[in-house]
Design an enzyme around this catalytic site. Structure first.
Site, PDB file in Angstrom:
ATOM      1  N   ASP A  41       3.754  -5.327  12.019  1.00  0.00           N
ATOM      2  CA  ASP A  41       2.940  -4.300  11.367  1.00  0.00           C
ATOM      3  C   ASP A  41       3.594  -2.931  11.552  1.00  0.00           C
ATOM      4  O   ASP A  41       2.929  -1.935  11.843  1.00  0.00           O
ATOM      5  CB  ASP A  41       1.506  -4.295  11.889  1.00  0.00           C
ATOM      6  CG  ASP A  41       0.559  -3.493  10.987  1.00  0.00           C
ATOM      7  OD1 ASP A  41       0.979  -3.114   9.868  1.00  0.00           O
ATOM      8  OD2 ASP A  41      -0.580  -3.224  11.401  1.00  0.00           O
TER       9      ASP A  41
ATOM     10  N   ASN B   8      -4.828   0.335  13.289  1.00  0.00           N
ATOM     11  CA  ASN B   8      -5.757  -0.614  12.669  1.00  0.00           C
ATOM     12  C   ASN B   8      -5.131  -1.998  12.604  1.00  0.00           C
ATOM     13  O   ASN B   8      -4.054  -2.138  12.021  1.00  0.00           O
ATOM     14  CB  ASN B   8      -6.118  -0.162  11.242  1.00  0.00           C
ATOM     15  CG  ASN B   8      -7.009   1.052  11.223  1.00  0.00           C
ATOM     16  OD1 ASN B   8      -7.774   1.295  12.160  1.00  0.00           O
ATOM     17  ND2 ASN B   8      -6.916   1.834  10.169  1.00  0.00           N
TER      18      ASN B   8
ATOM     19  N   ASN C  70       0.829  -1.214   0.000  1.00  0.00           N
ATOM     20  CA  ASN C  70       0.000   0.000   0.000  1.00  0.00           C
ATOM     21  C   ASN C  70       0.860   1.261   0.000  1.00  0.00           C
ATOM     22  O   ASN C  70       0.835   2.073   0.915  1.00  0.00           O
ATOM     23  CB  ASN C  70      -0.989   0.000   1.163  1.00  0.00           C
ATOM     24  CG  ASN C  70      -0.328  -0.120   2.521  1.00  0.00           C
ATOM     25  OD1 ASN C  70       0.781  -0.646   2.639  1.00  0.00           O
ATOM     26  ND2 ASN C  70      -0.998   0.365   3.546  1.00  0.00           N
TER      27      ASN C  70
END
Length: 461
Positions: free
Chosen positions: A344, A317, A115
């Protein structure tokens, strides 16, 4: 204890290209040996000399050596899930700063999410990022590719040109493939190629409903020049609790769907950053049915709860969950339902983080956070932690010469001090992203040095 490798008779320029690390506790998934030694030849582990052999080697001026001082030597860590923001958001992180952060955290390999800006949707772009890291020789990068082209939610034609060897994993991380028929077809393509489908499970419509609640809460927290009144802080907390409840449902619903689709497609589904007890229960039941599904959890989800104290205002998130969820994650790591820990790592500029961008920098606190939470507080052995951070992700990714201390394996190693307690300071990170929810907290477990392909690439100051 602090090691200064330059003062430990480390001679990198000898013709034999041998490095001996001795007087170390050797730990991986399978072993825990005190007063051990590892011989490195070039980029690989070349054996584990016994005490008498070590003595003779120390007399050989052609062998570089250093005394580990009784500290613990492990396989370097492998991160299934990190963001290096390259291309397009390199003010937050780029390949160079990312691999420096990886080395500082004891990581030898990082799988990067697609992303970016533009989205990484081709093998060419993915391999380009891998090559950037290769030139730096600090850590290996494995760039993943998006499930749908440019995250458009529909196009799968680009998947025809990828293969397992170069790209073991595809993902739409940061969002979800909303169309179930598209997701099923993507899974079928991945199944034929033996490629992992890694899912950020979050129902898009429910996620959209949560956004205005978060936005209003952040506005309240910025009141009075960042010093909100007690009533404003209470209202912000209530709004974030509502948002988090929606996002918990969003994660659960998407997880249930993706497991069902993976069952039909017969693909390897990997669940990113699982955070709810309901998802753990669904994962456990799916594995019992023989569905090929694995999962990761993050250090922050097993270390922090989001329903108390200032953690209520941390934006990530999926959100930080309650204590019941946190304990479910820890139990799942212990019993093998969840096979690996992934950071993450999501670096942001200070301005972006202040405006509410979700995510934390996590590479440089991962080992200490996990060692403190799992080993010190929940009785995990260091062997179990090594499996979760090294051997298991290596197996998932097909990295057959990583994740263990074994002859012929890549000499990707990390030297850790399991007795050192230190205070987290984000401004000391090698990452460009300095934000951490652990700021000012004391953790135990410290990365003293990292070896990548036989060369010392990081040493704590």
């Amino acid at each position: 204890m602090h090691l200064n490798l330059k003062q430990q008779n480390l001679r990198k320029d000898k013709m034999k290209d041998l490095l001996l690390i001795y007087n170390a506790r050797l730990v991986d998934k399978n072993i825990d040996v005190k007063n051990g030694a590892v011989l490195i030849k070039g980029k690989e582990i070349a054996g584990f000399p016994e005490k008498e052999t070590v003595r003779r080697m120390l007399e050989d001026r052609d062998i570089a050596s250093f005394d580990a001082g009784g500290l613990t030597l492990m396989p370097s860590f492998i991160d299934m899930h990190a963001h290096f923001r390259d291309p397009g958001q390199t003010q937050k992180e780029d390949i160079e700063s990312g691999v420096h952060a990886a080395a500082a955290g004891g990581f030898g390999t990082c799988v990067l999410m697609p992303n970016t800006m533009p989205v990484v949707s081709s093998a060419k772009d993915a391999l380009g990022n891998n090559k950037k890291a290769e030139k730096l020789s600090l850590a290996q990068v494995i760039q993943s590719v998006s499930i749908t082209k440019n995250f458009d939610g529909q196009t799968l034609s680009h998947l025809a040109n990828i293969n397992r060897k170069d790209i073991p994993l595809i993902t739409e991380d940061g969002k979800e493939v909303a169309d179930s028929s598209v997701m099923l077809n993507a899974m079928k393509i991945a199944a034929k190629k033996n490629i992992i489908v890694s899912c950020h499970c979050e129902d898009p419509a429910l996620a959209i409903e949560a956004r205005p609640l978060r936005k209003k809460a952040l506005q309240l927290l910025r009141s009075n020049k960042g010093h909100p009144l007690a009533a404003q802080k209470k209202e912000a907390s209530d709004l974030l609790a509502q948002a988090n409840a929606l996002l918990a449902t969003a994660e659960d619903v998407a997880t249930f769907r993706n497991i069902r689709l993976a069952q039909d497609a017969k693909c390897h589904l990997h669940l990113c950053h699982v955070s709810t007890a309901a998802c753990i229960d669904a994962l456990r039941k799916a594995k019992e049915k023989g569905i090929n599904v694995t999962a990761e959890v993050t250090p922050h989800h097993i270390t922090l709860t989001g329903d108390r104290g200032d953690n209520r205002f941390q934006i990530v998130n999926p959100p930080l969950r309650n204590e019941n969820d946190r304990q479910a994650l820890i139990k799942a790591l212990k019993d093998g339902t969840v096979s690996c820990i992934a950071t993450d790592h999501a670096p942001h500029t200070a301005a972006d983080k202040a405006s509410g961008s979700p995510g934390f920098s996590g590479l440089e606190t991962a080992f200490a956070s996990c060692y403190t939470t799992l080993c010190m507080q929940n009785g995990f052995s260091l062997r179990e932690l090594s499996a979760l951070m090294s051997a298991n992700p290596a197996e998932l990714l097909g990295l057959t010469k990583q994740g263990l201390l074994a002859d012929g394996y890549e000499a990707n190693l990390v030297l850790v001090n399991t007795e050192k307690t230190w205070t987290v300071r984000g401004d000391e990170f090698a990452s460009r992203g300095k934000y951490t929810p652990l700021e000012g907290k004391k953790l135990t477990g410290f990365v003293e040095a990292t070896v990548f392909r036989g060369k010392v690439v990081f040493q704590a100051i």
